[in-house]
Design an enzyme around this catalytic site. Structure first.
Site, PDB file in Angstrom:
ATOM      1  N   ARG A 250     -20.357  16.264  14.052  1.00 23.53           N
ATOM      2  CA  ARG A 250     -19.937  16.045  12.652  1.00 23.53           C
ATOM      3  C   ARG A 250     -21.139  15.626  11.807  1.00 23.53           C
ATOM      4  O   ARG A 250     -21.304  16.058  10.681  1.00 23.53           O
ATOM      5  CB  ARG A 250     -18.830  14.995  12.571  1.00 23.53           C
ATOM      6  CG  ARG A 250     -17.519  15.515  13.118  1.00 23.53           C
ATOM      7  CD  ARG A 250     -16.335  14.777  12.530  1.00 23.53           C
ATOM      8  NE  ARG A 250     -15.129  15.090  13.263  1.00 23.53           N
ATOM      9  CZ  ARG A 250     -13.920  14.621  12.954  1.00 23.53           C
ATOM     10  NH1 ARG A 250     -13.766  13.817  11.922  1.00 23.53           N
ATOM     11  NH2 ARG A 250     -12.867  14.956  13.660  1.00 23.53           N
TER      12      ARG A 250
ATOM     13  N   ARG B  85     -39.570   4.779  36.390  1.00 21.55           N
ATOM     14  CA  ARG B  85     -39.464   3.416  35.849  1.00 21.55           C
ATOM     15  C   ARG B  85     -40.364   2.470  36.632  1.00 21.55           C
ATOM     16  O   ARG B  85     -41.017   1.576  36.099  1.00 21.55           O
ATOM     17  CB  ARG B  85     -38.017   2.918  35.917  1.00 21.55           C
ATOM     18  CG  ARG B  85     -37.086   3.627  34.940  1.00 21.55           C
ATOM     19  CD  ARG B  85     -35.660   3.123  35.078  1.00 21.55           C
ATOM     20  NE  ARG B  85     -35.492   1.791  34.534  1.00 21.55           N
ATOM     21  CZ  ARG B  85     -35.215   0.705  35.247  1.00 21.55           C
ATOM     22  NH1 ARG B  85     -35.071   0.804  36.559  1.00 21.55           N
ATOM     23  NH2 ARG B  85     -35.067  -0.456  34.673  1.00 21.55           N
TER      24      ARG B  85
ATOM     25  N   GLU C 296      -9.255  12.797  19.910  1.00 17.28           N
ATOM     26  CA  GLU C 296      -8.924  13.723  18.802  1.00 17.28           C
ATOM     27  C   GLU C 296     -10.193  14.462  18.332  1.00 17.28           C
ATOM     28  O   GLU C 296     -10.204  15.681  18.188  1.00 17.28           O
ATOM     29  CB  GLU C 296      -8.310  12.889  17.663  1.00 17.28           C
ATOM     30  CG  GLU C 296      -8.096  13.588  16.342  1.00 17.28           C
ATOM     31  CD  GLU C 296      -7.591  12.588  15.263  1.00 17.28           C
ATOM     32  OE1 GLU C 296      -6.591  11.893  15.500  1.00 17.28           O
ATOM     33  OE2 GLU C 296      -8.208  12.529  14.179  1.00 17.28           O
TER      34      GLU C 296
ATOM     35  N   SER D 205      -0.453   6.647  14.496  1.00 18.88           N
ATOM     36  CA  SER D 205      -0.973   8.017  14.474  1.00 18.88           C
ATOM     37  C   SER D 205       0.101   9.030  14.125  1.00 18.88           C
ATOM     38  O   SER D 205       1.265   8.875  14.492  1.00 18.88           O
ATOM     39  CB  SER D 205      -1.564   8.382  15.834  1.00 18.88           C
ATOM     40  OG  SER D 205      -1.944   9.742  15.821  1.00 18.88           O
ATOM     41  N   GLY D 206      -0.335  10.086  13.468  1.00 22.83           N
ATOM     42  CA  GLY D 206       0.589  11.188  13.178  1.00 22.83           C
ATOM     43  C   GLY D 206       0.436  11.738  11.783  1.00 22.83           C
ATOM     44  O   GLY D 206       1.161  12.646  11.394  1.00 22.83           O
ATOM     45  N   GLY D 207      -0.515  11.168  11.022  1.00 21.28           N
ATOM     46  CA  GLY D 207      -0.733  11.678   9.676  1.00 21.28           C
ATOM     47  C   GLY D 207       0.504  11.503   8.820  1.00 21.28           C
ATOM     48  O   GLY D 207       1.420  10.743   9.162  1.00 21.28           O
TER      49      GLY D 207
ATOM     50  N   ALA E 163      -8.835   0.305   5.880  1.00 24.18           N
ATOM     51  CA  ALA E 163      -9.440  -0.643   6.821  1.00 24.18           C
ATOM     52  C   ALA E 163     -10.703  -1.243   6.209  1.00 24.18           C
ATOM     53  O   ALA E 163     -11.368  -0.606   5.401  1.00 24.18           O
ATOM     54  CB  ALA E 163      -9.778   0.078   8.115  1.00 24.18           C
TER      55      ALA E 163
ATOM     56  N   HIS F 240      -7.807   7.003  21.091  1.00 22.82           N
ATOM     57  CA  HIS F 240      -7.001   8.172  20.697  1.00 22.82           C
ATOM     58  C   HIS F 240      -7.811   9.039  19.727  1.00 22.82           C
ATOM     59  O   HIS F 240      -7.912  10.259  19.878  1.00 22.82           O
ATOM     60  CB  HIS F 240      -5.706   7.686  20.032  1.00 22.82           C
ATOM     61  CG  HIS F 240      -4.958   8.731  19.254  1.00 22.82           C
ATOM     62  ND1 HIS F 240      -5.380   9.186  18.014  1.00 22.82           N
ATOM     63  CD2 HIS F 240      -3.839   9.433  19.529  1.00 22.82           C
ATOM     64  CE1 HIS F 240      -4.547  10.113  17.570  1.00 22.82           C
ATOM     65  NE2 HIS F 240      -3.596  10.280  18.470  1.00 22.82           N
ATOM     66  N   ASN F 241      -8.400   8.398  18.730  1.00 23.71           N
ATOM     67  CA  ASN F 241      -9.153   9.158  17.728  1.00 23.71           C
ATOM     68  C   ASN F 241     -10.392   9.813  18.321  1.00 23.71           C
ATOM     69  O   ASN F 241     -10.761  10.915  17.928  1.00 23.71           O
ATOM     70  CB  ASN F 241      -9.535   8.256  16.550  1.00 23.71           C
ATOM     71  CG  ASN F 241      -8.365   8.044  15.609  1.00 23.71           C
ATOM     72  OD1 ASN F 241      -7.209   8.115  16.019  1.00 23.71           O
ATOM     73  ND2 ASN F 241      -8.643   7.782  14.346  1.00 23.71           N
TER      74      ASN F 241
ATOM     75  N   LYS G   5      -5.875   2.990  19.735  1.00 25.27           N
ATOM     76  CA  LYS G   5      -5.903   3.985  18.648  1.00 25.27           C
ATOM     77  C   LYS G   5      -7.319   4.533  18.455  1.00 25.27           C
ATOM     78  O   LYS G   5      -7.516   5.720  18.193  1.00 25.27           O
ATOM     79  CB  LYS G   5      -5.382   3.351  17.344  1.00 25.27           C
ATOM     80  CG  LYS G   5      -5.454   4.264  16.123  1.00 25.27           C
ATOM     81  CD  LYS G   5      -4.619   5.513  16.315  1.00 25.27           C
ATOM     82  CE  LYS G   5      -4.363   6.347  15.072  1.00 25.27           C
ATOM     83  NZ  LYS G   5      -5.430   6.706  14.204  1.00 25.27           N
TER      84      LYS G   5
ATOM     85  N   GLY H 179       0.829  -1.217   0.000  1.00 25.08           N
ATOM     86  CA  GLY H 179       0.000   0.000   0.000  1.00 25.08           C
ATOM     87  C   GLY H 179       0.852   1.250   0.000  1.00 25.08           C
ATOM     88  O   GLY H 179       1.382   1.635   1.049  1.00 25.08           O
TER      89      GLY H 179
HETATM   90  C1  6PG Z   1      -4.081   9.929  13.267  1.00 30.34           C
HETATM   91  C2  6PG Z   1      -5.479  10.210  12.768  1.00 30.34           C
HETATM   92  C3  6PG Z   1      -5.826   9.426  11.549  1.00 30.34           C
HETATM   93  C4  6PG Z   1      -7.269   9.648  11.073  1.00 30.34           C
HETATM   94  C5  6PG Z   1      -7.489  10.958  10.410  1.00 30.34           C
HETATM   95  C6  6PG Z   1      -8.894  11.176   9.891  1.00 30.34           C
HETATM   96  O1  6PG Z   1      -3.992   9.565  14.423  1.00 30.34           O
HETATM   97  O2  6PG Z   1      -3.138  10.096  12.505  1.00 30.34           O
HETATM   98  O3  6PG Z   1      -6.387   9.905  13.768  1.00 30.34           O
HETATM   99  O4  6PG Z   1      -5.630   8.079  11.826  1.00 30.34           O
HETATM  100  O5  6PG Z   1      -7.583   8.674  10.173  1.00 30.34           O
HETATM  101  O6  6PG Z   1      -7.151  11.967  11.247  1.00 30.34           O
HETATM  102  O7  6PG Z   1      -9.881  10.757  10.755  1.00 30.34           O
HETATM  103  P1  6PG Z   1     -11.397  11.116  10.422  1.00 30.34           P
HETATM  104  O8  6PG Z   1     -11.561  11.001   8.953  1.00 30.34           O
HETATM  105  O9  6PG Z   1     -12.242  10.161  11.153  1.00 30.34           O
HETATM  106  O10 6PG Z   1     -11.584  12.537  10.876  1.00 30.34           O
END
Ligand code: 6PG
Length: 481
Positions: A287, A459, A189, A127-129, A75, A185-186, A182, A10
């Site tokens: 969102r 209830r 985020e 993580s970290g883009g 994924a 973590h998200n 993770k 990939g």
């Molecule tokens: C990371 C981010 C990453 C995530 C994007 C977009 O830790 O680098 O969490 O994994 O995929 O930031 O996430 P969304 O599309 O759900 O906003």
């Protein structure tokens, strides 16, 4: 021909940058991509120590034994498809690492299935883009412990370094543990991003601050207690001017937030395990709400909303004259406190979910170690994590961060500003749902007697569900009518 240390499937941006990262660290890498053009492009840019391969058998044959293959693909089904095609080509003891944002239950299933075939499997939350992938991401692992032993030197070498030099890469337990960490973590985020956006909304709509000043404020905040990657990039975002219109670029971006699945999974998981994860769930819902752009536009017109874009300019300008510099400073510091408190609550909720998951799934999820792995490379890296690490080292079994002395010290000093911000937002109709939800959670968590006694009575009234009393043991039922 030299055999490679690792194979990578990939070559989209994350995969490509991780391959470059491995090459920089001296590893020999074989790459494969479904579209061969990407392999050619990669080879043209990076000839040394890379083997380009154009089929999975070719990829597998180009690797040293035991083979390590990192999957950097979308994924979902694509991961299962690649695994199905790779398994017949692999031998016992070879290792597959899924570095995508996979659902932890899929990772549990895959670890079990591959384990039966003698193939080691690791689920890696990375993580970290783009930048993190290239310079050093934060890596959260779960799966086969033998696989971890095999891949640890490579994964540690490519991961980010915390200020004390430790690699931001750790193994948290069997099967889905890494992808679970993770996912949380998200979730954090999402909550933090939404809370930052709420501050922007208040600065723009209530304090009438121009984009440049908003950017400057975030940059200032990044030097203090809010210091974090997301605050830092927000400061940068506000300084970007659109070349064509001369306007701040951010103001030209459509207000419709997209998402993949991780935030949704975190919220759903909290519902399943019965953990209040209100900040994160709220951020996910916002969102979704933002995606209802057409409906929102119709509603704004229908109700003649004073918050309609560009409405009503004149009165706003008049009102603006009344905001003196000192008022603005107070408001900004209140906002900073509200955001910091919300940040603390978001982490608190995330760690509470992790605590529950550790019990539920039998993982070793050490909070201090997780916070430590989040210190560099990842999207939620923040100065606050140092406090969290210390706090969990003192009280590793604490059920919630709010029960720790460190936060008992910090939070009371934030509440005045936090409440003022929420009052203002409610009064003026500039919604700040995540910061308000955080305050609601805080107030309710600190209350030893909630009005849920009434819920129990209701209830029992309509469903004869029974209730417990505070003054007697046992289960009671009343014929209310
Ligand atoms: C990371 C981010 C990453 C995530 C994007 C977009 O830790 O680098 O969490 O994994 O995929 O930031 O996430 P969304 O599309 O759900 O906003």
């Amino acid at each position: 021909m030299h055999k490679s240390d690792v194979g990578l499937v990939g070559l989209a941006v994350m995969g490509r940058n991780l391959a470059l990262n491995m090459l920089t660290k001296g590893y020999r890498v074989s790459v494969y991509n479904r579209t061969p053009g990407r392999v050619d492009d990669f080879l043209r840019a990076q000839g040394n120590n890379v083997t380009g391969t154009y089929s999975l058998p070719e990829l597998v044959n180009s690797l040293k034994t035991p083979k390590i293959i990192l999957l950097m693909i979308r994924a979902g089904e694509a991961v299962d498809n690649i695994i199905d095609r790779l398994v017949p080509l692999l031998n016992k003891g070879d290792l597959l690492i899924d570095g995508g944002n996979s659902f932890f239950r899929d990772t549990i299933r895959r670890t079990q299935a591959l384990g039966k075939a003698g193939i080691l499997f690791l689920g890696a939350g990375i993580s970290g883009g783009e930048e993190g992938a290239l310079k050093g991401p934060s890596i959260m692992l779960g799966g086969s412990s033998c696989g971890w032993e095999q891949a640890a030197p490579l994964l540690r070498a490519i991961s980010a370094r915390a200020p004390d030099g430790t690699a931001c890469c750790a193994y948290f337990g069997s099967d889905g543990a890494g992808h679970y960490v993770k996912m949380v973590h998200n979730g954090i985020e999402y909550a933090f991003m939404q809370a930052i956006a709420e501050c922007y909304f208040i600065m723009k709509r209530l304090l009438k601050m121009p984009a440049e000043k908003i950017g400057h404020t975030f940059t200032q905040w990044n030097r203090g207690k809010l210091s974090s990657y997301l605050i830092e990039i927000t400061g940068h975002i506000f300084s970007r001017i659109d070349g064509e219109s001369g306007k701040p670029l951010v103001e030209l971006i459509l207000d419709l937030a997209e998402q993949n699945d991780t935030g949704k999974w975190a919220a759903a998981e909290a519902l399943n395990l019965g953990v209040p994860l209100s900040n994160i769930a709220e951020a996910v819902f916002i969102r979704y709400l933002s995606a209802l752009k057409e409906e929102r536009t119709a509603a704004a017109r229908l109700f003649n909303s004073p918050l309609r874009e560009g409405f009503p300019k004149k009165e706003d300008e008049e009102k603006n004259k009344d905001i003196k510099d000192e008022d603005e400073e107070t408001n900004i510091s209140d906002l900073e406190n509200a955001l910091y408190a919300t940040m603390i609550i978001s982490y608190a909720q995330g760690f509470a979910l992790l605590g529950k998951a550790a019990l539920q799934y039998g993982w070793y999820l050490n909070a201090s170690e997780i916070a430590s792995v989040w210190r560099a490379g990842c999207i939620i890296r923040a100065r606050l994590l140092d406090t969290i690490i210390d706090a969990y080292q003192i009280k590793p079994k604490a059920k919630n961060m709010l029960l720790m002395p460190a936060f008992k010290e910090i939070l009371p000093g934030l509440t005045t500003g936090w409440r003022k911000v929420i009052c203002l937002s409610v009064q003026e109709g500039v919604a700040a749902p995540v910061m308000a939800s955080a305050l609601g959670y805080f107030d309710m968590y600190l209350t030893d007697y909630l009005p849920t006694n009434l819920v129990q009575a209701q209830r029992d009234y309509f469903g004869s569900h029974g209730y417990k009393r505070i003054d007697q043991e046992g289960l009671f039922h009343t014929r209310w009518l």
